[in-house]
Design an enzyme around this catalytic site. Structure first.
Site, PDB file in Angstrom:
ATOM      1  N   ASP A 273       0.881  -1.163   0.000  1.00 35.16           N
ATOM      2  CA  ASP A 273       0.000   0.000   0.000  1.00 35.16           C
ATOM      3  C   ASP A 273       0.923   1.218   0.000  1.00 35.16           C
ATOM      4  O   ASP A 273       2.098   1.131   0.361  1.00 35.16           O
ATOM      5  CB  ASP A 273      -0.952  -0.009   1.202  1.00 35.16           C
ATOM      6  CG  ASP A 273      -2.140   0.943   0.978  1.00 35.16           C
ATOM      7  OD1 ASP A 273      -2.061   1.775   0.045  1.00 35.16           O
ATOM      8  OD2 ASP A 273      -3.126   0.866   1.728  1.00 35.16           O
TER       9      ASP A 273
HETATM   10  C1  BGC Z   1      -4.891   3.446   0.100  1.00 34.42           C
HETATM   11  C2  BGC Z   1      -5.016   2.463  -1.056  1.00 34.42           C
HETATM   12  C3  BGC Z   1      -4.844   3.194  -2.356  1.00 34.42           C
HETATM   13  C4  BGC Z   1      -3.488   3.876  -2.354  1.00 34.42           C
HETATM   14  C5  BGC Z   1      -3.189   4.645  -3.611  1.00 34.42           C
HETATM   15  C6  BGC Z   1      -3.613   4.258  -0.003  1.00 34.42           C
HETATM   16  O1  BGC Z   1      -3.602   5.270   0.940  1.00 34.42           O
HETATM   17  O2  BGC Z   1      -4.933   2.756   1.318  1.00 34.42           O
HETATM   18  O3  BGC Z   1      -6.251   1.814  -0.993  1.00 34.42           O
HETATM   19  O4  BGC Z   1      -4.994   2.327  -3.425  1.00 34.42           O
HETATM   20  O5  BGC Z   1      -3.446   4.802  -1.274  1.00 34.42           O
HETATM   21  O6  BGC Z   1      -3.999   5.745  -3.721  1.00 34.42           O
END
Ligand code: BGC
Length: 732
Positions: A264
């Site tokens: 993530d």
């Molecule tokens: C979120 C993800 C997301 C990623 C990219 C993160 O903060 O938890 O779900 O895909 O950011 O935007």
């Protein structure tokens, strides 16, 4: 002569053959994938290998330019294709050609209980991702709904592992047909937003295997997901983006996952763990002020120069590196490097139609006393619409799922368009909640400021209420922090702002009220007995207003059912009853174990406000007697269902199974099958469920999965609390 000609032909053919450059094996799409991956791997330098394991911008990673292997471009997900952002920032880049169709939130998709709708969703969003030339779509999310306070429940598929597992598979398969990988998130145990980067989830193995992992397993094994995203939080003391047990042992060894584990954004924290604990592709680690030795920026990512140094001096093994590189190459070859991809399409009439259909099938009619819905416009002259959510655009905000929708029809706009001059529609705000207008620089263009006091707003709404034939109240949550939004949980389960007061005040003068709860979460409803109708409308995206009007006017007969329990109050939920939700703590012990959602309510004998699987229709369905017969290693359970009303409708027939005796305590019953059937008035259809032996097993932490012989009962019905027929069967 013939002889001379054929010799000439051979010479020409030989010349042609020698002039055709031989396609390298890794570029030859007729070769098996693994052979191509090995070939590419064998040509890559150490620098090139490390280079493809981390981001080069907010959402992209490098390819191998020397070998013609392209960059990989990711995008959020999961409800539409995110607007383009600046190279290094979250803010939108300000393009004018990057708006999308906003599809309903995944809670709505789960509420359709329709694999057909899941496939339609995946096909449509996959085509939009393809059109925008994205290789990896960051979604779907299948974290289990553990508490109504979790700010991101709206992005997931509810509380039941079987339902979310079944519902994510067609989405995944259809997205990937476009040469776009899904990235299933957030693997796993990310069940709250509070302290999401730092809390350690303490979960027993039984809950892990029975509740929190099955949807991810289905995504990998049945859906064939090409990538998966590690969660932010920790399990067994290790961050889930580099967690040996979850990534190496369960995902890659037990489940044979051959794709890439993507962190993530900012989820990787430790270079050595990132190397050996299963992370393959690192995104979002802070790009400023990281270890100055590496000059900050992307080179300082854990899987960049710090990794390279360890490889150079032998602290890191090349075998582990090669495994990561193979996984990223597979992902690349399946997507970016694939030559015969469809072109995709965006904001097409088909996608708008799909969004409307999915929304229409996911809206849940929770209560409909006196058949207040659908509205009969012959008998109505004045409709009073009250509430901020009637005029608010909900596709902007809420975190990474925020979108720049090409078009969003608000509830009030949809109603006005559908009703036209057939009735007078009066609007009153009722309360002022949240003025959010911009997110990541995307602007809804709607100014929501209102100078009136709380008292004045209520008085103005009540003044219009007495002579209204019906009041449609649009409230619920919204996408600002502390509501249905990423990065923070809700503070309470009650409706925010003055909403309860407004509903009570309206009900005091006119009880022909329908409350539309716009949310991805359960809310308290202290006024439930004072209103005739309640509709759960989720966040429906582009087609919000149209889909709601379809249901309000009976053009669509509601057929959604709840994918999670609405408890009366927070303490009726297992995690809260056991004081096992701690937004401020670094350790969160999942004391309720497998008793999540309806499993807890049924074990404790707690009557929920609305049960898992509940949802009404404008027609009625009768169930015959369930019959069970042996079939191969398993059983077949069948039941006849009849539409006994006057309009056509769809019923979601649900199968729950109870294990009557077992040496480990089991839930009262668990969902093991569902079928959505369309029935014309008077029509009867036979619905059949297959029960495989694996579906009857429980997880014994000492022994693994166990099928214990003995008596089981199939409960077939319209909701977890509305079982119409049961039949017993015996496993020898
Ligand atoms: C979120 C993800 C997301 C990623 C990219 C993160 O903060 O938890 O779900 O895909 O950011 O935007």
């Amino acid at each position: 002569m013939k002889h001379i000609l054929s010799s000439l032909a051979i010479i020409i053919m030989a010349a042609a053959c020698c002039n055709t450059p031989k396609t390298a094996v890794y570029l030859d799409e007729n070769q098996p994938l693994e052979k191509r991956v090995e070939d590419a791997l064998s040509r890559m330098t150490l620098e090139e290998k490390v280079k493809i394991l981390h981001a080069q911008s907010k959402f992209s990673s490098a390819g191998v330019p020397r070998l013609g292997i392209p960059e990989l471009w990711t995008t959020d997900g999961p409800h539409g294709i995110r607007p383009e952002v600046k190279w290094d920032e979250w803010d939108q880049a300000g393009w004018t050609n990057d708006s999308c169709t906003a599809f309903p939130a995944l809670t709505c998709l789960a509420a359709t209980w329709s694999e057909e709708m899941s496939a339609l969703y995946g096909k449509s969003i996959g085509e939009e991702a393809r059109y925008r030339e994205k290789d990896v779509l960051l979604g779907p999310g299948v974290n289990i709904y553990r508490t109504p306070l979790c700010g991101r429940n709206f992005e997931y598929m509810g509380e039941d592992p079987f339902l979310s597992g079944k519902m994510c598979v067609p989405y995944i398969q259809e997205v990937q047909k476009n040469g776009v990988a899904v990235c299933v998130k957030h693997y796993a145990l990310n069940n709250q937003e509070a302290r999401r980067h730092t809390y350690n989830a303490v979960v027993d193995d039984r809950a892990l295997y029975e509740i929190y992992l099955p949807a991810f397993k289905a995504a990998v094994q049945e859906g064939g997901a090409w990538s998966i995203m590690g969660a932010y939080n920790l399990f067994e003391g290790e961050h889930l983006c580099h967690n040996d047990r979850m990534l190496n042992r369960i995902l890659k060894e037990e489940w044979d996952f051959d794709g890439a584990v993507i962190s993530d954004w900012g989820g990787a924290h430790n270079t050595d763990e990132a190397i050996v604990n299963g992370l393959d592709l690192e995104f979002g680690t802070g790009t400023n002020g990281m270890d100055s030795k590496y000059g900050g920026g992307y080179d300082a990512f854990h899987l960049a120069l710090p990794y390279y140094d360890r490889l150079k001096d032998g602290r890191a093994s090349v075998d582990v590196l090669d495994d990561k590189v193979r996984r990223v190459l597979r992902l690349n070859f399946r997507t970016a490097l694939k030559s015969d991809k469809p072109t995709g399409s965006i904001c097409s009439p088909e996608h708008y139609d799909a969004a409307r259909r999915i929304a229409g099938e996911g809206i849940v009619l929770l209560k409909n006393d006196n058949n207040i819905l659908p509205l009969d416009l012959e008998k109505i002259s004045k409709i009073l619409v009250v509430g901020e959510n009637a005029i608010k655009k909900m596709t902007v905000g809420g975190g990474s799922s925020s979108l720049k929708a090409q078009y969003e029809c608000t509830p009030i706009a949809g109603l006005r368009e559908a009703i036209g001059d057939k009735a007078e529609i009066v609007y009153q705000r009722g309360y002022v909640g949240d003025l959010l207008r911009k997110y990541n620089n995307v602007d809804t263009g709607i100014d929501l400021t209102d100078p009136r006091s709380e008292e004045q707003l209520i008085a103005d709404a009540v003044a219009e209420a007495a002579d209204a034939d019906v009041i449609l109240f649009f409230g619920g949550l919204n996408k600002s922090r502390g509501q249905d939004a990423e990065g923070r949980d809700r503070d309470a389960m009650a409706l925010p702002y003055a909403q309860d007061k407004v509903i009570e005040a309206l009900a005091a003068v006119n009880d022909n009220i329908v409350v539309f709860n716009v949310s991805g979460n359960a809310v308290e409803m202290p006024w439930i007995d004072k209103v005739d109708g309640i509709v759960q409308t989720w966040f429906l995206g582009t087609q919000t207003g149209h889909a709601i009007a379809d249901v309000v006017l009976g053009k669509v007969n509601p057929s959604g059912k709840l994918p999670f329990t609405f408890p009366v109050k927070l303490e009726d939920n297992g995690a809260h009853a056991l004081d096992a939700y701690h937004p401020d703590s670094l350790t969160v012990e999942y004391k309720e174990s497998i008793y999540v959602g309806y499993r807890w309510a049924e074990k404790q004998g707690i009557k929920p406000l609305f049960a898992f699987g509940h949802g009404l229709s404008y027609t009625t369905f009768d169930y015959g007697e369930a019959k069970c017969r042996k079939s191969g290693d398993g059983f077949k359970v069948s039941v006849e269902v009849t539409n006994t009303g006057k309009v056509e409708g769809k019923e979601i027939v649900q199968l729950y199974i109870a294990d009557e005796e077992s040496y480990l305590e089991r839930p009262v019953k668990e969902l093991k099958g569902f079928k959505k059937v369309a029935l014309a008035p008077g029509e009867t259809k036979k619905v059949t469920f297959d029960i495989e032996p694996d579906m009857l097993k429980f997880y014994d932490p000492e022994k693994g999965w166990v099928l214990e012989p003995g008596e089981f009962t199939s409960h077939v019905g319209a909701a977890s609390d509305d079982i119409r027929t049961t039949v017993a069967f015996n496993v020898k």
